[in-house]
Design a protein around this motif. Structure first.
Motif, short mmCIF file in Angstrom:
data_model
loop_
_atom_site.label_atom_id
_atom_site.label_comp_id
_atom_site.label_asym_id
_atom_site.label_seq_id
_atom_site.Cartn_x
_atom_site.Cartn_y
_atom_site.Cartn_z
N VAL A 221 16.00 76.71 133.13
CA VAL A 221 16.19 75.28 132.88
C VAL A 221 14.95 74.72 132.19
N ARG A 222 15.17 73.96 131.14
CA ARG A 222 14.09 73.23 130.46
C ARG A 222 14.69 71.98 129.85
N ASP A 223 13.95 70.87 129.96
CA ASP A 223 14.38 69.60 129.36
C ASP A 223 15.80 69.23 129.79
N ASP A 224 16.08 69.45 131.08
CA ASP A 224 17.37 69.08 131.67
C ASP A 224 18.56 69.80 131.04
N ILE A 225 18.32 70.97 130.46
CA ILE A 225 19.41 71.83 130.00
C ILE A 225 19.34 73.13 130.81
N MET A 226 20.41 73.44 131.50
CA MET A 226 20.47 74.67 132.31
C MET A 226 21.21 75.74 131.51
N TRP A 227 20.56 76.88 131.36
CA TRP A 227 21.15 78.06 130.73
C TRP A 227 21.49 79.02 131.86
N SER A 228 22.76 79.18 132.15
CA SER A 228 23.18 79.91 133.34
C SER A 228 23.83 81.24 132.97
N ALA A 229 23.37 82.31 133.63
CA ALA A 229 23.95 83.64 133.44
C ALA A 229 25.06 83.82 134.45
N GLU A 230 26.30 83.78 133.96
CA GLU A 230 27.47 83.77 134.84
C GLU A 230 28.12 85.16 134.78
N ILE A 231 27.58 86.03 135.61
CA ILE A 231 27.82 87.48 135.51
C ILE A 231 29.28 87.86 135.68
N ASP A 232 29.97 87.21 136.62
CA ASP A 232 31.37 87.57 136.86
C ASP A 232 32.25 87.31 135.65
N ASP A 233 31.89 86.29 134.87
CA ASP A 233 32.68 85.92 133.70
C ASP A 233 32.14 86.53 132.42
N GLY A 234 30.97 87.18 132.52
CA GLY A 234 30.40 87.84 131.35
C GLY A 234 29.92 86.88 130.29
N ILE A 235 29.52 85.67 130.68
CA ILE A 235 29.12 84.65 129.72
C ILE A 235 27.83 83.97 130.18
N PHE A 236 27.18 83.28 129.25
CA PHE A 236 26.20 82.29 129.68
C PHE A 236 26.74 80.91 129.30
N SER A 237 26.40 79.92 130.11
CA SER A 237 26.81 78.54 129.86
C SER A 237 25.58 77.69 129.57
N VAL A 238 25.76 76.70 128.74
CA VAL A 238 24.73 75.70 128.44
C VAL A 238 25.18 74.40 129.08
N VAL A 239 24.40 73.94 130.08
CA VAL A 239 24.85 72.82 130.92
C VAL A 239 23.84 71.69 130.86
N ASP A 240 24.30 70.52 130.51
CA ASP A 240 23.46 69.32 130.53
C ASP A 240 23.35 68.83 131.98
N VAL A 241 22.12 68.90 132.53
CA VAL A 241 21.93 68.47 133.93
C VAL A 241 21.01 67.25 133.97
N SER A 242 20.98 66.49 132.88
CA SER A 242 20.17 65.26 132.92
C SER A 242 20.70 64.32 133.99
N ASP A 243 22.01 64.31 134.18
CA ASP A 243 22.62 63.64 135.33
C ASP A 243 23.06 64.74 136.28
N LYS A 244 22.19 65.08 137.22
CA LYS A 244 22.43 66.28 138.03
C LYS A 244 23.63 66.13 138.95
N ALA A 245 23.99 64.92 139.23
CA ALA A 245 25.18 64.71 140.05
C ALA A 245 26.45 64.95 139.25
N ASN A 246 26.31 64.98 137.92
CA ASN A 246 27.48 65.18 137.06
C ASN A 246 27.13 66.15 135.92
N PRO A 247 26.89 67.41 136.22
CA PRO A 247 26.54 68.38 135.17
C PRO A 247 27.68 68.51 134.16
#
Length: 967
Positions: A221-247
């Motif tokens: 995570v940097r600058d409120d962007i989460m880069w998540s390694a989602e192993i079961d799905d074989g993908i990475f996701s780019v998630v805006d977490v600037s509003d962490k209650a509503n990614p």
């Protein structure tokens, strides 16, 4: 062609029990002693032999009886500490002096193979996949003070938006620059991310957000962007977490092996690097500057072809530091994300190689002094000092020399370092590089074009641009012969496999051991030959083309060897319903974290095939294993009656697992001599060598009387309760430990007859003796170039006037490859007989074995040299007669017919280079008009250089001698 591109397929995230058991697997591979493929030669490319490059060992702290997991670092007041984790504890280690690491605190926890630490402020946060929640250790007493158990806290959740959020286990934690912790892979929801504010309260943090879209194995995570390694799905996701209650998910991208384990962002936010935790996976690089168009820029493997598994990757400036199971710590230069290059490594687990889950788990590369901390599962905590050295870069474009069109798929090989081998892209462009500067030979090859090689100097940190224009090539016929290494005779019906860079070809030899193959253009190939009763061998990395090599000779030693690159006639039988023996490139399957069917054949043999039980191209591990019976593999008959002490070795594979009852199956290996059959190897269920290739070696006479009708039998079955059963056999070898004594060299005389055109007199049937004893030198004249013969033969004065024409050179050459073995100077008599310098008929050779075959060559200082038509068993009962053109390689094109019974060596080769050209004329002209001399321009041997000598040159101008003996 010979490069194994298959990989083991894993379709789901390993469970805790699966990943735990996988650490117990032991694979053993062996160095490859040959180039099976010119492009991916694994030259010694990286067969887990790269123990150290640009990285030096500093220290090691062992944890006897424990298995290491992940690691992180902590710096305070010019002191460095490591938070190292094991299956039993969290350990804090003072590494300020890395050569003598000292543990300053440890705290035990639930037994688990997964612990993952991170640090915020002076607190360490550790997740585990067993129980107890998030472990928190207050390290503020460091340095100088003492951490106690009262400084250890546990946090298992809290309230978020009116709902209780609790967890006991989690796979990982990441902490961003604002002190927000992202607890991922927890046993809450789908295992996404629980976001907590550690800066607000380091021991009881408030929950500020939940991401519950997909399971996350790791994140950055940097600058409120989460880069998540989602192993079961074989993908990475780019998630805006600037509003962490509503990614908000902005983008997703599948990684190359669809098992996305970890992810890290470059310092400039333009590139992410990912790992997939499966055999043979790559480090991927993706351009993320435009989230609507995420594109892969490059991907790279450590030890290509070895199936090693990457674990975690971290960015350090323009480098990516990776912890690799079974390959240690590996550093890649990522200065150019479209051209990743390995520039550093340190193997922490030299006892392991290939696919599997042993060795280096974690790495921490962020100490300000550059120190790297790495945890090896079996061996402990390593401290390493890297030298972050930029690579040398090479780029360019390859085009057609005539049309200028770009050429894709050009094979680019670097002779001195195969790690930089690559191919051109669709536009003919290429990028590659090497770890070390120096001078390198680069070869460019494409079917239908002449290969081209250049020599360039490469410097670290510098890009060399090398554009190439390839010239179109012509088709040609590759010919050759497979011969018995002892007798030199051709081997009929031998199999031949041309393993080229650009294409592969096969052939079978004729009754004389010869073969021919139509080749469309130049290539570089291993040319492999074999037959049952001989040991398979090859000519390696042979450049073949219409203007280059078009004929090869492959000698085979007698014996028995089979690695199943060829079909030598093994037979199969079975009463099982599935899992029948097949000769094929193995397709790997997996059960409970262990291989079931092998993924590759034995390392170090020819080709990629083995005999395996069932080889269905399916991810279903039970689809083609042995079921409801046994399967039997039987070798062809082999003759051991003449062996002094026969030793048999072979590799076998066996896996027995699964089912609802204890495993009760086995594999048995037998030998039969035609009348008696004995058991030589039993592999029971639960064998400690399961799920790997294991070599077994026996002395035949310890089990059975060797005969001429021996056979080897492998029998595997699923005979009791249903279980998963897989077996394999590869690299069968028979060796004679006490072979018969071979003949040794013993001096003997070789008699020859030859005539020189220049002085032959058809009216007498003899050669004219016009060079007197005073002109012929008393010492052999071949000590200068091009002959450079060092013999000391001297003419005895009393013989000088007895019918001697001149000095000649006689050579004995190998029956295998015509290489020079022994040379002597002798005297040519007017009747064509060759004498030694004492006047005895024949030339005495000291280094030849009586009764063995050799090629014979004879040379004269101004006549074309000749070579015997074939290898001759020496000594001969009668003189070997070079005056008979059927005895000369090339026949009547290599000698001149003087009358109905005599042919002679062609006159006019003034400079003795094997070709009669204007260069010979020029030398003749420098000697023209000389009389009473011993010079090479005297083609008719009369002691004077006249027009008669020119006429002999003119008559034979453009004659070309046998290639193998031309200077």
């Amino acid at each position: 062609s010979a490069f194994n591109t298959s990989i083991m397929i894993t379709t789901q995230h390993l469970s805790a029990s699966q990943e735990a058991s996988s650490f117990l697997v032991r694979f053993f591979t062996f160095p490859i002693p040959k180039l099976l493929l010119f492009f991916f030669c694994c030259s010694v490319l990286s067969l887990s032999l790269h123990a150290q490059l640009n990285m030096t060992f500093q220290g090691l702290l062992e944890y006897p009886g424990e298995e290491m997991s992940d690691v992180w670092g902590y710096e305070v007041a010019n002191s460095e500490y490591v938070i190292a984790t094991t299956n039993q504890q969290t350990s804090i280690v003072d590494v300020t002096n890395p050569t003598t690491p000292v543990e300053v605190f440890s705290v035990s926890g639930p037994s688990t193979l997964w612990r993952d630490p991170k640090v915020w402020g002076s607190f360490a946060y550790i997740t585990n996949e067993a129980s107890g929640g998030l472990q928190i250790i207050d390290m503020s007493a460091l340095p100088g003070g003492t951490i106690t158990n009262s400084d250890v806290y546990y946090w298992t959740g809290g309230n978020f938006q009116g709902s209780n959020v609790s967890f006991g286990s989690a796979h990982n934690i990441y902490i961003d620059e604002n002190g927000i912790g992202y607890i991922v892979g927890a046993n809450y929801g789908v295992g996404g991310a629980i976001m907590v504010d550690l800066d607000a309260n380091p021991t009881n943090p408030p929950i500020v957000g939940i991401y519950n879209e997909r399971y996350i194995h790791d994140c950055f995570v940097r600058d409120d962007i989460m880069w998540s390694a989602e192993i079961d799905d074989g993908i990475f996701s780019v998630v805006d977490v600037s509003d962490k209650a509503n990614p908000n998910v902005l983008a997703t991208k599948a990684t190359s092996s669809t098992f996305t384990h970890n992810i890290w962002l470059s310092d400039d936010d333009q590139t992410v690097f990912t790992t997939d935790e499966v055999n043979g996976a790559f480090i991927d690089a993706y351009d993320v500057s435009d989230l609507s168009d995420i594109t892969e820029t490059d991907k790279i493997q450590s030890s290509p072809g070895e199936n090693v598994v990457p674990h975690n990757a971290f960015v350090v400036g323009n480098f990516v530091v990776v912890s690799y199971y079974r390959d240690g710590v590996v550093v890649f230069d990522s200065t150019y994300p479209n051209n990743l290059i390995e520039v550093g490594n340190y193997d922490t687990s030299t006892g392991f190689s290939g696919g599997g889950f042993n060795g280096c788990w974690g790495v921490y590369p962020y100490f300000s002094n550059g120190l790297i901390a790495a945890t090896d599962i079996e061996n402990g905590l390593y401290l390493l000092q890297p030298d972050y050295q930029q690579a040398c870069y090479l780029s360019g474009v390859v085009t057609d020399a005539d049309t200028g069109a770009p050429l894709p798929n050009v094979i680019i090989t670097i002779t001195e370092d195969a790690s930089g081998n690559t191919t051109t892209a669709f536009g003919g462009d290429y990028l590659t590089g090497l770890a070390d500067g120096g001078t390198y030979t680069i070869t460019y090859a494409l079917a239908g074009y002449e290969p081209q090689s250049v020599t360039i100097t490469m410097t670290n940190g510098v890009t060399v641009t090398q554009d190439i224009q390839l010239q179109g090539d012509s088709p040609f016929v590759l010919t050759g012969q497979v011969i018995d290494a002892d007798t030199g005779t051709g081997i009929a019906s031998a199999d031949v496999y041309v393993d080229g860079v650009l294409a592969d070809y096969t052939a079978v030899t004729d009754a004389s051991g010869n073969f021919s193959i139509n080749i469309p253009g130049g290539d570089v190939a291993d040319i492999i030959a074999g037959q049952w009763g001989y040991v398979t061998d090859a000519v390696f990395s042979q450049a073949i083309s219409a203007s280059g090599v078009t004929n090869v000779v492959i000698p085979l030693e007698e014996g028995y060897y089979d690695d199943f690159i060829f079909d030598f006639g093994w037979t199969t039988s079975a009463d099982a319903s599935t899992g029948l023996w097949v000769k094929d490139e193995p397709y790997g399957t997996e059960a409970s974290g262990f291989p079931a069917n092998p993924e590759v054949d034995v390392a170090g043999d020819f080709g990629q095939e083995a005999y395996v039980t069932g080889n269905l191209n399916s991810n279903n591990v039970g689809a083609d294993d042995i079921d409801d019976g046994s399967v039997i593999l039987t070798s062809p008959v082999f003759d051991l009656s003449g062996y002094g002490e026969a030793e048999i070795s072979y590799y076998r594979w066996f896996r027995n697992t699964g089912g609802d009852t204890p495993e009760d199956d086995e594999m048995n290996i037998y030998l039969t001599n035609g009348s008696t059959t004995v058991l030589i190897d039993n592999i029971p269920d639960g064998d400690g060598l399961e799920a790997q290739w294991h070599q077994n070696t026996i002395i035949v006479s310890d089990y059975i009387t060797p005969t001429a009708t021996m056979q080897f039998i492998a029998d595997a079955g699923d005979l009791g309760n249903p279980h998963l059963v897989e077996a394999g056999i590869d690299q069968f070898v028979v060796v004679d430990l006490d072979p018969p004594v071979v003949n040794v060299p013993s001096p003997f005389a070789v008699e020859l007859v030859m005539f020189l055109e220049g002085c032959y007199n058809p009216s007498t049937g003899l050669m004219d003796q016009d060079l007197t004893g005073g002109i012929i030198p008393f010492t052999q004249p071949y000590g200068i170039a091009p002959w450079s013969y060092s013999g000391t033969e001297e003419l005895i004065p009393s013989i000088a006037i007895i019918d001697v024409i001149d000095w000649v050179m006689v050579e004995a050459r190998s029956a295998i490859d015509t290489s020079l073995i022994e040379t002597h100077a002798g005297l040519l008599q007017n009747d064509g007989a060759v004498l030694d310098s004492a006047g005895n008929t024949g030339i005495v050779f000291e280094n030849l074995v009586p009764g063995e075959p050799y090629f014979l060559a004879v040379r004269h200082r101004n006549h074309l040299a000749v070579l015997s038509q074939s290898a001759v068993n020496l000594p001969t009962a009668t003189p070997y007669d070079f005056s008979d053109p059927t005895n000369v390689l090339g026949g009547s094109t290599q000698v001149k017919s003087m009358d109905t019974n005599v042919s002679a060596l062609l006159a006019g080769d003034t400079n003795s280079d094997g070709i009669i050209t204007v260069a010979d004329l020029n030398l003749y002209l420098t000697e023209s008009s000389l009389i009473n001399v011993y010079v090479d321009g005297d083609h008719n041997m009369d002691g004077a250089v006249t027009v008669a000598d020119f006429n002999l040159f003119k008559l034979n101008s453009s004659a070309i001698g046998v290639g193998v003996i031309r200077y």
